[in-house]
Design a protein around this motif. Structure first.
Motif, PDB file in Angstrom:
ATOM      1  N   LEU A  86       0.875  -1.176   0.000  1.00  0.00           N
ATOM      2  CA  LEU A  86       0.000   0.000   0.000  1.00  0.00           C
ATOM      3  C   LEU A  86       0.904   1.216   0.000  1.00  0.00           C
ATOM      4  CD1 LEU A  86      -2.830   1.290   0.275  1.00  0.00           C
ATOM      5  CD2 LEU A  86      -2.575   1.129   2.719  1.00  0.00           C
ATOM      6  N   ALA A  87       0.731   2.064  -0.993  1.00  0.00           N
ATOM      7  CA  ALA A  87       1.569   3.262  -1.160  1.00  0.00           C
ATOM      8  C   ALA A  87       3.052   2.888  -1.148  1.00  0.00           C
ATOM      9  CB  ALA A  87       1.272   4.281  -0.068  1.00  0.00           C
ATOM     10  N   GLY A  88       3.368   1.752  -1.731  1.00  0.00           N
ATOM     11  CA  GLY A  88       4.770   1.336  -1.819  1.00  0.00           C
ATOM     12  C   GLY A  88       5.293   0.709  -0.552  1.00  0.00           C
ATOM     13  N   GLY A  89       4.482   0.682   0.500  1.00  0.00           N
ATOM     14  CA  GLY A  89       4.946   0.109   1.766  1.00  0.00           C
ATOM     15  C   GLY A  89       4.449  -1.316   1.924  1.00  0.00           C
ATOM     16  N   GLN A  90       5.276  -2.148   2.513  1.00  0.00           N
ATOM     17  CA  GLN A  90       4.913  -3.558   2.691  1.00  0.00           C
ATOM     18  C   GLN A  90       3.845  -3.696   3.774  1.00  0.00           C
ATOM     19  OE1 GLN A  90       6.739  -6.247   0.993  1.00  0.00           O
ATOM     20  NE2 GLN A  90       4.906  -7.308   1.653  1.00  0.00           N
ATOM     21  N   ILE A  91       2.794  -4.484   3.475  1.00  0.00           N
ATOM     22  CA  ILE A  91       1.780  -4.770   4.498  1.00  0.00           C
ATOM     23  C   ILE A  91       2.343  -5.894   5.371  1.00  0.00           C
ATOM     24  CG2 ILE A  91      -0.575  -5.591   4.913  1.00  0.00           C
ATOM     25  CD1 ILE A  91      -1.313  -4.343   2.211  1.00  0.00           C
ATOM     26  N   VAL A  92       2.685  -5.575   6.605  1.00  0.00           N
ATOM     27  CA  VAL A  92       3.354  -6.552   7.456  1.00  0.00           C
ATOM     28  C   VAL A  92       2.383  -7.288   8.376  1.00  0.00           C
ATOM     29  CG1 VAL A  92       5.637  -5.477   7.416  1.00  0.00           C
ATOM     30  CG2 VAL A  92       3.970  -4.720   9.095  1.00  0.00           C
ATOM     31  N   ASP A  93       1.194  -6.758   8.562  1.00  0.00           N
ATOM     32  CA  ASP A  93       0.226  -7.439   9.419  1.00  0.00           C
ATOM     33  C   ASP A  93      -1.178  -6.960   9.048  1.00  0.00           C
ATOM     34  OD1 ASP A  93      -0.725  -9.092  11.322  1.00  0.00           O
ATOM     35  OD2 ASP A  93      -0.264  -7.815  13.040  1.00  0.00           O
ATOM     36  N   TYR A  94      -2.152  -7.818   9.254  1.00  0.00           N
ATOM     37  CA  TYR A  94      -3.530  -7.424   8.975  1.00  0.00           C
ATOM     38  C   TYR A  94      -4.483  -8.310   9.750  1.00  0.00           C
ATOM     39  CZ  TYR A  94      -3.157 -11.378   5.782  1.00  0.00           C
ATOM     40  OH  TYR A  94      -2.939 -12.627   5.260  1.00  0.00           O
ATOM     41  N   GLY A  95      -5.697  -7.806   9.953  1.00  0.00           N
ATOM     42  CA  GLY A  95      -6.717  -8.584  10.647  1.00  0.00           C
ATOM     43  C   GLY A  95      -7.456  -9.479   9.667  1.00  0.00           C
ATOM     44  N   ALA A  96      -8.316 -10.338  10.182  1.00  0.00           N
ATOM     45  CA  ALA A  96      -9.059 -11.253   9.309  1.00  0.00           C
ATOM     46  C   ALA A  96     -10.084 -10.474   8.490  1.00  0.00           C
ATOM     47  CB  ALA A  96      -9.769 -12.292  10.158  1.00  0.00           C
ATOM     48  N   PRO A  97     -10.072 -10.625   7.138  1.00  0.00           N
ATOM     49  CA  PRO A  97     -11.041  -9.896   6.313  1.00  0.00           C
ATOM     50  C   PRO A  97     -12.472 -10.325   6.632  1.00  0.00           C
ATOM     51  CG  PRO A  97      -9.289 -10.831   4.969  1.00  0.00           C
ATOM     52  CD  PRO A  97      -9.144 -11.416   6.322  1.00  0.00           C
ATOM     53  N   VAL A  98     -13.389  -9.381   6.523  1.00  0.00           N
ATOM     54  CA  VAL A  98     -14.798  -9.648   6.846  1.00  0.00           C
ATOM     55  C   VAL A  98     -15.658  -9.143   5.698  1.00  0.00           C
ATOM     56  CG1 VAL A  98     -16.681  -9.013   8.418  1.00  0.00           C
ATOM     57  CG2 VAL A  98     -14.410  -9.457   9.336  1.00  0.00           C
ATOM     58  N   VAL A  99     -16.648  -9.932   5.296  1.00  0.00           N
ATOM     59  CA  VAL A  99     -17.604  -9.473   4.276  1.00  0.00           C
ATOM     60  C   VAL A  99     -18.930  -9.204   4.970  1.00  0.00           C
ATOM     61  CG1 VAL A  99     -18.868 -10.113   2.203  1.00  0.00           C
ATOM     62  CG2 VAL A  99     -16.498 -10.735   2.427  1.00  0.00           C
ATOM     63  N   THR A 100     -19.516  -8.067   4.657  1.00  0.00           N
ATOM     64  CA  THR A 100     -20.799  -7.716   5.269  1.00  0.00           C
ATOM     65  C   THR A 100     -21.670  -7.016   4.230  1.00  0.00           C
ATOM     66  OG1 THR A 100     -21.843  -6.412   7.011  1.00  0.00           O
ATOM     67  CG2 THR A 100     -19.795  -5.558   6.157  1.00  0.00           C
ATOM     68  N   ASP A 101     -22.973  -7.019   4.480  1.00  0.00           N
ATOM     69  CA  ASP A 101     -23.840  -6.237   3.593  1.00  0.00           C
ATOM     70  C   ASP A 101     -24.418  -5.053   4.354  1.00  0.00           C
ATOM     71  OD1 ASP A 101     -25.456  -7.613   5.248  1.00  0.00           O
ATOM     72  OD2 ASP A 101     -26.409  -8.832   3.700  1.00  0.00           O
ATOM     73  N   GLU A 102     -23.789  -4.724   5.478  1.00  0.00           N
ATOM     74  CA  GLU A 102     -24.311  -3.654   6.321  1.00  0.00           C
ATOM     75  C   GLU A 102     -23.267  -2.539   6.456  1.00  0.00           C
ATOM     76  OE1 GLU A 102     -24.810  -2.818  10.997  1.00  0.00           O
ATOM     77  OE2 GLU A 102     -24.555  -4.872  10.349  1.00  0.00           O
ATOM     78  N   MET A 103     -23.710  -1.319   6.329  1.00  0.00           N
ATOM     79  CA  MET A 103     -22.838  -0.155   6.545  1.00  0.00           C
ATOM     80  C   MET A 103     -23.619   0.844   7.382  1.00  0.00           C
ATOM     81  SD  MET A 103     -19.728   0.559   5.585  1.00  0.00           S
ATOM     82  CE  MET A 103     -18.966  -1.038   5.652  1.00  0.00           C
ATOM     83  N   PRO A 104     -22.999   1.517   8.312  1.00  0.00           N
ATOM     84  CA  PRO A 104     -23.751   2.466   9.133  1.00  0.00           C
ATOM     85  C   PRO A 104     -24.340   3.603   8.306  1.00  0.00           C
ATOM     86  CG  PRO A 104     -21.555   2.088  10.020  1.00  0.00           C
ATOM     87  CD  PRO A 104     -21.602   1.445   8.696  1.00  0.00           C
ATOM     88  N   GLY A 105     -25.495   4.055   8.754  1.00  0.00           N
ATOM     89  CA  GLY A 105     -26.090   5.261   8.169  1.00  0.00           C
ATOM     90  C   GLY A 105     -26.807   5.050   6.861  1.00  0.00           C
ATOM     91  N   ILE A 106     -26.901   3.797   6.381  1.00  0.00           N
ATOM     92  CA  ILE A 106     -27.572   3.569   5.111  1.00  0.00           C
ATOM     93  C   ILE A 106     -29.044   3.272   5.388  1.00  0.00           C
ATOM     94  CG2 ILE A 106     -27.664   2.109   3.054  1.00  0.00           C
ATOM     95  CD1 ILE A 106     -24.639   1.750   3.405  1.00  0.00           C
ATOM     96  N   MET A 107     -29.913   4.005   4.721  1.00  0.00           N
ATOM     97  CA  MET A 107     -31.349   3.925   5.009  1.00  0.00           C
ATOM     98  C   MET A 107     -31.864   2.501   4.782  1.00  0.00           C
ATOM     99  SD  MET A 107     -32.284   6.851   6.023  1.00  0.00           S
ATOM    100  CE  MET A 107     -34.044   6.915   5.858  1.00  0.00           C
ATOM    101  N   GLY A 108     -32.726   2.069   5.678  1.00  0.00           N
ATOM    102  CA  GLY A 108     -33.342   0.761   5.519  1.00  0.00           C
ATOM    103  C   GLY A 108     -32.539  -0.362   6.131  1.00  0.00           C
ATOM    104  N   GLN A 109     -31.290  -0.058   6.526  1.00  0.00           N
ATOM    105  CA  GLN A 109     -30.460  -1.129   7.069  1.00  0.00           C
ATOM    106  C   GLN A 109     -30.470  -1.160   8.584  1.00  0.00           C
ATOM    107  OE1 GLN A 109     -26.500  -1.292   5.723  1.00  0.00           O
ATOM    108  NE2 GLN A 109     -27.033  -2.172   3.764  1.00  0.00           N
ATOM    109  N   SER A 110     -30.645   0.037   9.185  1.00  0.00           N
ATOM    110  CA  SER A 110     -30.508   0.084  10.636  1.00  0.00           C
ATOM    111  C   SER A 110     -31.699  -0.602  11.302  1.00  0.00           C
ATOM    112  CB  SER A 110     -30.405   1.535  11.099  1.00  0.00           C
ATOM    113  OG  SER A 110     -31.497   2.239  10.582  1.00  0.00           O
TER     114      SER A 110
END
Lengths: 435, 331
Positions: B146-170
């Motif tokens: 990312l931006a030329g820098g090595q990604i040395v650690d990361y959390g477990a990726p998560v897939v969701t169909d929910e995002m805050p503030g989106i109408m009809g989801q809350s």
């Protein structure tokens, strides 16, 4: 400089003849100031031909963007803006600055820089023709008409009237490339080059800001100023934006002028690192918000308490004989230990207050089973006699379970307190109001 | 249905902080957006927008206070021969066993901690559960940068169909009960989302130049006159309301310049040395302004998180921008 071209009838003149000392001036001779050093002027054999040479030189080697400032070892190349490049967007770039300047109609353009140095046509001479004498020691004098032709061409180029690009084929490997997606699923490769005009504007603004601050600090040292004036000046200093600049960025190696006459403006970029950073304090605040306060008893306090307990015991005894005298003598030790918990709660309260804007409300620990316990620690108004009883018991238990290390058999070394002792400690804490 | 892929807590080492000449910015908005494109290329899953969440970033430099101006001086940790290294890069001549001093090119690096959310295009071919996460992990594991820098650690990726503030989801919230944290909050545990603030530079009648406006916005200190507010206004309000109001008015805005586009400065042409044999052009970075807002503050303000995704667009044939849906620019 022009010394290479100075052939034949060279003619020297002084731009500052009037400033020089006259024979009638009796004051002692002083070394001339740097800005007063006269410029040596020479004239070429064929001014018209020389002016044409300069114009060809400008068109071939003067550009708005240059490879060299990104990698001094890259083959020279660059691009010159045209009027069609003028861009009306709020963003900051050479193209948007060109649009601003064209719209004002002042005739001002974007600064040009050479992509390759030519010692026979030094940039200092061009600067002198453009009206800047700072740092110029000698220059070639051209007749007014020829000189104006060169200056006009430079200014037309800076205004974007002669767009051009010089990109070597194949592209030098030292030139970086980015792939940008097009709408049709294809990509284009682009080489980002910094705009020297943008860097120059930033550098100019920051230099002015620094000078203003320096002047204010100088005025503050003036002993004749009243306190009111000084506080006004201090306020003025306080209100000016603070910024950080890189002391020295290696552009073109040690000498920026190896890669461009304007490259020096890139050597002191402004740093914008005033961004949220995850600090230890912030992490601690989040820890408290989610898990409540994790109390601990400092080891040094336990060691002192242990020494006291030893005194109360007979030789070889594990249990103490507790009379009213010993109970009274124990209270200062318990007070210090309970005080450490009070301090920890105070620090936790301060952290929660400091990071209130970042923490969720209500604090998540309140949902936990012992949430009300921590709430009372953070807010003294919520403390009840029941809470005090519970906390005194918890502290006594913590002392009972405190591990001073492990013995040879792998067992925990404790203070040797039994349930009767914890009851006594809890009672003392409550009756003497230590929490 | 639109799905979102959350790549939480990317620890990036030695990312590029010198994206534009004269400015060192610790906000790699463009790099994150282009990472979405790279993800699409590798996995075939189309990414419509990218949201960058800032946790922390640190410039690799020593800094000390300038004794004359009270400003900071930075001494960058230099990296010699940043990308390419051979005999030409040596500045000095080889002597004895040494190869000679190496030329140092301008570079500035930062260590960063960011989370990235990809908004995946709707109605993509149905994939078995977990395949997107696995692809994402593979993509990251294979030495992504990312931006030329090595990604040395990361959390477990998560897939969701929910995002805050989106109408009809809350989900409906009962009175007096705290709002349940969203999947995004649960995964990234807070952070700062980027909002495009470049439109504030658009003041054609201003006496200040464009550069000065940008610098003042990014360096400017919060206006103290608004901190206290008129006292009479608070008279009829409760203590908590007053506190909230004071906190709101004295809130420090995190604003930073960032590269939000590229403007071509030469025509596109074929060049033997161009990457992937694509058409090549020279370009310059377009510097914009971004504001960093706390995720929780954004949720409180009921901001639609779909508006915080950056998507790439060519607004003209020679101008590439990353924009957010509620800030569209016209030339």
């Amino acid at each position: 400089m022009s010394r290479d071209n100075a052939q034949g009838n060279s003619q020297q003149a002084s731009l500052f003849a009037n400033d020089q000392k006259t024979a009638t001036d009796n004051s002692p001779a002083k070394a001339p100031k740097v800005k007063d050093v006269p410029i040596e002027l020479t004239q070429p054999d064929n001014p018209a031909e020389f002016a044409h040479e300069w114009m060809r030189h400008l068109q071939a080697l003067y550009f708005h963007y240059s490879f060299k400032v990104v990698n001094s070892k890259a083959k020279e190349g660059g691009a010159r803006l045209g009027k069609a490049h003028a861009l009306k967007l709020p963003h900051l770039s050479g193209r948007t600055l060109l649009a601003d300047r064209l719209s004002t109609g002042s005739g001002e353009g974007i600064e040009l820089d050479y992509i390759k140095q030519d010692t026979t046509k030094p940039v200092g001479v061009l600067r002198y023709w453009l009206g800047d004498t700072a740092g110029v020691k000698s220059a070639v004098e051209l007749p007014v008409r020829e000189r104006q032709q060169v200056v006009d061409l430079y200014q037309a180029m800076s205004r974007g009237e002669l767009p051009d690009a010089q990109v070597p084929n194949p592209l030098p490997i030292r030139v970086k490339q980015l792939l940008l997606p097009r709408e049709n699923g294809e990509f284009v490769s682009v080489t980002p080059l910094p705009s020297l005009q943008v860097a120059s504007d930033i550098s100019h603004y920051c230099r002015e800001l620094s000078n203003t601050k320096f002047d204010i600090r100088k005025q503050l040292k003036d002993t004749k100023r009243t306190n009111e004036e000084k506080s006004e000046l201090l306020q003025k200093l306080e209100d000016l934006p603070r910024f950080g600049m890189v002391k020295k960025l290696p552009v073109g190696g040690a000498k920026p002028n190896n890669v461009g006459s304007k490259a020096f403006v890139l050597t002191r970029p402004v740093v914008f690192d005033n961004l949220p950073q995850s600090s230890k304090e912030q992490r601690a605040a989040f820890g408290i918000a989610y898990n409540g306060v994790r109390f601990y008893i400092p080891k040094v306090l336990v060691q002192h308490y242990e020494a006291f307990l030893e005194k109360t015991r007979g030789t070889g005894e594990r249990t103490s004989i507790w009379g009213a005298k010993n109970v009274e003598a124990e209270i200062p030790y318990l007070k210090v230990i309970a005080g450490s918990w009070i301090n920890q709660a105070g620090r936790a309260r301060k952290l929660i207050e400091q990071h209130a804007s970042e923490l969720p409300t209500p604090l998540p620990f309140t949902d936990k089973t012992d949430g009300s316990r921590f709430e009372a620690w953070l807010n003294p108004a919520l403390r009840s006699p029941n809470w005090l009883k519970k906390e005194a018991r918890t502290l006594a238990k913590a002392l009972q379970n405190y591990s001073l290390g492990i013995n040879e058999q792998g067992q925990n070394l404790t203070l040797g307190l039994d349930d009767t002792d914890t009851g006594r400690i809890a009672h003392s804490i409550i009756t003497w109001g230590l929490l | 249905m639109t799905k979102y892929l959350i790549l939480p807590h990317l620890e990036v080492s030695r990312a590029n902080a010198l994206a534009a000449g004269g400015i060192i910015s610790l906000v790699p908005a463009m790099a994150a957006s282009l990472m979405g494109t790279a993800f699409s290329l590798r996995t075939g899953i189309i990414v419509e927008g990218v949201m960058l969440i800032h946790h922390s970033a640190e410039l690799l430099a020593d800094k000390h206070l300038d004794k004359y101006s009270t400003d900071q001086d930075y001494w960058l940790l230099s990296m010699k021969g940043a990308t390419l290294f051979d005999g030409i890069d040596a500045a000095g001549k080889p002597t004895g066993n040494t190869l000679g001093s190496n030329a140092s090119q301008p570079n500035a690096h930062m260590n960063g901690h960011w989370s990235i959310v990809f908004k995946l295009a709707p109605n993509q071919a149905e994939t078995p559960d977990g395949i997107i996460e696995r692809d994402a992990a593979t993509f990251l594991l294979h030495g992504a940068r990312l931006a030329g820098g090595q990604i040395v650690d990361y959390g477990a990726p998560v897939v969701t169909d929910e995002m805050p503030g989106i109408m009809g989801q809350s989900t409906p919230v009962e009175e007096g009960k705290p709002i349940a944290p969203s999947v995004l909050e649960k995964t990234v545990h807070g952070g700062f989302v980027l909002t495009d603030d470049t439109h504030t530079l658009n003041e054609p009648d201003s006496t200040k130049g464009r550069t000065e406006r940008l610098l003042l916005a990014a360096l400017g200190r919060p206006d103290k006159s608004t901190h206290q507010g008129p006292k009479s206004e608070f008279d009829s309000e409760s203590e908590s309301e007053i506190k909230t109001k004071i906190a709101e008015t004295s809130r420090h805005r995190w604003v930073s310049p960032a590269v939000l586009g590229y403007g071509l400065v030469s025509p596109l042409s074929e060049n033997q040395g161009s990457r992937e044999n694509c058409l090549h052009a020279l370009c310059e970075p377009l510097i914009g302004l971004v504001e960093l807002q706390s995720i929780r503050q954004a949720i409180k303000k009921k901001i639609n998180f779909n508006d915080l995704f950056w998507s790439p667009t060519w607004i003209t044939d020679d101008t590439f921008l990353i924009t957010q849906p509620n800030h569209c620019y016209e030339v």
